[in-house]
Design a protein around this motif. Structure first.
Motif, PDB file in Angstrom:
ATOM      1  N   VAL A  18     -18.902 -98.528 -35.524  1.00 36.37           N
ATOM      2  CA  VAL A  18     -18.367 -98.216 -34.118  1.00 36.37           C
ATOM      3  C   VAL A  18     -17.277 -96.979 -34.410  1.00 36.37           C
ATOM      4  O   VAL A  18     -17.556 -96.295 -33.712  1.00 36.37           O
ATOM      5  N   LEU A  19     -16.500 -96.975 -35.276  1.00 38.90           N
ATOM      6  CA  LEU A  19     -15.660 -95.699 -35.477  1.00 38.90           C
ATOM      7  C   LEU A  19     -16.380 -94.671 -36.024  1.00 38.90           C
ATOM      8  O   LEU A  19     -15.982 -93.254 -35.513  1.00 38.90           O
ATOM      9  N   ALA A  20     -17.531 -94.381 -36.647  1.00 39.40           N
ATOM     10  CA  ALA A  20     -18.271 -93.344 -36.811  1.00 39.40           C
ATOM     11  C   ALA A  20     -18.867 -92.922 -35.632  1.00 39.40           C
ATOM     12  O   ALA A  20     -18.906 -91.509 -35.276  1.00 39.40           O
ATOM     13  N   LEU A  21     -19.282 -93.865 -34.861  1.00 39.55           N
ATOM     14  CA  LEU A  21     -19.831 -93.357 -33.337  1.00 39.55           C
ATOM     15  C   LEU A  21     -18.678 -93.069 -32.527  1.00 39.55           C
ATOM     16  O   LEU A  21     -18.933 -91.727 -31.741  1.00 39.55           O
ATOM     17  N   VAL A  22     -17.407 -93.429 -32.408  1.00 41.41           N
ATOM     18  CA  VAL A  22     -16.274 -92.814 -32.004  1.00 41.41           C
ATOM     19  C   VAL A  22     -15.992 -91.391 -32.339  1.00 41.41           C
ATOM     20  O   VAL A  22     -15.937 -90.411 -31.579  1.00 41.41           O
ATOM     21  N   LEU A  23     -16.228 -91.065 -33.767  1.00 36.69           N
ATOM     22  CA  LEU A  23     -16.106 -89.693 -34.293  1.00 36.69           C
ATOM     23  C   LEU A  23     -17.102 -88.720 -33.747  1.00 36.69           C
ATOM     24  O   LEU A  23     -16.908 -87.593 -33.287  1.00 36.69           O
ATOM     25  N   ILE A  24     -18.443 -89.247 -33.765  1.00 32.93           N
ATOM     26  CA  ILE A  24     -19.467 -88.488 -33.159  1.00 32.93           C
ATOM     27  C   ILE A  24     -19.288 -88.142 -31.711  1.00 32.93           C
ATOM     28  O   ILE A  24     -19.664 -86.903 -31.688  1.00 32.93           O
ATOM     29  N   THR A  25     -19.053 -89.198 -31.083  1.00 32.13           N
ATOM     30  CA  THR A  25     -19.236 -88.752 -29.686  1.00 32.13           C
ATOM     31  C   THR A  25     -17.861 -88.347 -29.105  1.00 32.13           C
ATOM     32  O   THR A  25     -17.730 -88.140 -27.816  1.00 32.13           O
ATOM     33  N   GLY A  26     -16.773 -88.825 -29.605  1.00 31.62           N
ATOM     34  CA  GLY A  26     -15.367 -88.534 -29.123  1.00 31.62           C
ATOM     35  C   GLY A  26     -14.917 -89.439 -27.970  1.00 31.62           C
ATOM     36  O   GLY A  26     -14.050 -89.022 -27.184  1.00 31.62           O
ATOM     37  N   SER A  27     -15.512 -90.525 -27.902  1.00 35.35           N
ATOM     38  CA  SER A  27     -15.390 -91.626 -26.906  1.00 35.35           C
ATOM     39  C   SER A  27     -14.045 -92.317 -27.018  1.00 35.35           C
ATOM     40  O   SER A  27     -13.933 -93.171 -27.860  1.00 35.35           O
ATOM     41  N   GLY A  28     -13.099 -91.858 -26.075  1.00 39.67           N
ATOM     42  CA  GLY A  28     -11.954 -92.896 -26.177  1.00 39.67           C
ATOM     43  C   GLY A  28     -12.280 -93.996 -25.661  1.00 39.67           C
ATOM     44  O   GLY A  28     -11.488 -95.049 -26.116  1.00 39.67           O
ATOM     45  N   TRP A  29     -13.226 -94.398 -24.707  1.00 43.59           N
ATOM     46  CA  TRP A  29     -13.361 -95.683 -24.573  1.00 43.59           C
ATOM     47  C   TRP A  29     -14.000 -96.636 -25.333  1.00 43.59           C
ATOM     48  O   TRP A  29     -13.669 -97.719 -25.513  1.00 43.59           O
ATOM     49  N   LEU A  30     -14.984 -96.118 -26.349  1.00 43.58           N
ATOM     50  CA  LEU A  30     -15.328 -96.606 -27.344  1.00 43.58           C
ATOM     51  C   LEU A  30     -14.330 -97.069 -28.180  1.00 43.58           C
ATOM     52  O   LEU A  30     -14.157 -98.160 -28.889  1.00 43.58           O
ATOM     53  N   ALA A  31     -13.381 -96.067 -28.436  1.00 49.21           N
ATOM     54  CA  ALA A  31     -12.098 -96.507 -29.553  1.00 49.21           C
ATOM     55  C   ALA A  31     -11.390 -97.375 -28.760  1.00 49.21           C
ATOM     56  O   ALA A  31     -10.946 -98.267 -29.560  1.00 49.21           O
ATOM     57  N   LEU A  32     -11.136 -97.491 -27.603  1.00 50.34           N
ATOM     58  CA  LEU A  32     -10.408 -98.574 -26.968  1.00 50.34           C
ATOM     59  C   LEU A  32     -11.113 -99.947 -26.869  1.00 50.34           C
ATOM     60  O   LEU A  32     -10.552-100.853 -27.213  1.00 50.34           O
ATOM     61  N   ALA A  33     -12.288-100.016 -26.915  1.00 55.50           N
ATOM     62  CA  ALA A  33     -13.333-101.015 -27.215  1.00 55.50           C
ATOM     63  C   ALA A  33     -12.938-101.807 -28.499  1.00 55.50           C
ATOM     64  O   ALA A  33     -12.830-102.939 -28.811  1.00 55.50           O
ATOM     65  N   GLN A  34     -13.084-100.792 -29.619  1.00 55.29           N
ATOM     66  CA  GLN A  34     -12.738-101.212 -30.963  1.00 55.29           C
ATOM     67  C   GLN A  34     -11.180-101.870 -31.137  1.00 55.29           C
ATOM     68  O   GLN A  34     -10.995-102.738 -31.826  1.00 55.29           O
ATOM     69  N   ALA A  35     -10.432-100.992 -30.226  1.00 52.75           N
ATOM     70  CA  ALA A  35      -9.156-101.716 -30.297  1.00 52.75           C
ATOM     71  C   ALA A  35      -8.881-102.923 -29.842  1.00 52.75           C
ATOM     72  O   ALA A  35      -8.143-103.881 -30.340  1.00 52.75           O
ATOM     73  N   ILE A  36      -9.721-103.222 -28.854  1.00 48.86           N
ATOM     74  CA  ILE A  36      -9.565-104.946 -28.293  1.00 48.86           C
ATOM     75  C   ILE A  36      -9.994-105.773 -29.325  1.00 48.86           C
ATOM     76  O   ILE A  36      -9.622-106.771 -29.394  1.00 48.86           O
ATOM     77  N   VAL A  37     -11.301-105.368 -29.868  1.00 47.45           N
ATOM     78  CA  VAL A  37     -11.840-106.158 -30.957  1.00 47.45           C
ATOM     79  C   VAL A  37     -10.795-106.428 -32.193  1.00 47.45           C
ATOM     80  O   VAL A  37     -10.805-107.473 -32.555  1.00 47.45           O
ATOM     81  N   PHE A  38      -9.807-105.432 -32.539  1.00 44.26           N
ATOM     82  CA  PHE A  38      -8.909-105.584 -33.425  1.00 44.26           C
ATOM     83  C   PHE A  38      -7.751-106.505 -32.810  1.00 44.26           C
ATOM     84  O   PHE A  38      -7.292-107.280 -33.456  1.00 44.26           O
TER      85      PHE A  38
END
Length: 140
Positions: A18-38
């Motif tokens: 997931v975090l590799a995808l965040v780096l590749i896409t620059g998606s703040g929303w995906l980072a936020l989704a991972q934050a919720i998972v944490f």
């Protein structure tokens, strides 16, 4: 609470992807989704970990029982550290501070990768260090 270390590494592997995808896409929303998972296991306990639930229902039944277990407290602490980094990453990406998002994501990705690939939990080690630091000055 005791955890199956294979589940912890499974969760770290999914987090790495997931975090590799965040780096590749620059998606703040995906980072936020991972934050919720944490946030779920960090705030409510490890039994609320979405990736842990996926491991328990889809992977663990296909495996034998674990040879050993590990304490949940250090893993929960590492989830809290991951939460902080992914919230910062999401804030960076979503506010236009892309460099902040990249750096915070890269730190979280490094920690997740170390656990996924080598079984080295940086947050767990930090938890142990802080515990020793807190008790160092106390009489036995």
């Amino acid at each position: 609470m005791q955890l199956d270390p294979r589940g912890v590494r499974f969760a770290a592997t999914v987090t790495t992807l997931v975090l590799a995808l965040v780096l590749i896409t620059g998606s703040g929303w995906l980072a936020l989704a991972q934050a919720i998972v944490f946030a779920l296991p960090a705030l409510f306990g490890m039994r609320f970990s979405p990736y842990g639930a996926l491991f328990r229902t889809a992977v663990a039944p296909r495996l034998g029982p674990p040879a050993e277990t590990e304490d949940a407290a250090p893993v929960r602490f590492s989830q809290t550290v991951g939460l902080v980094f992914t919230v910062v990453a999401a804030a960076g990406y979503l506010s236009g501070l892309t460099t902040l998002g990249i750096v915070a994501t890269a730190f979280a990705l490094l920690a997740a990768f170390l656990n996924a690939a080598f079984g080295f939990c940086l947050g767990c080690e930090t938890y142990g260090f802080l515990g020793r630091f807190r008790t160092a000055g106390r009489p036995a």
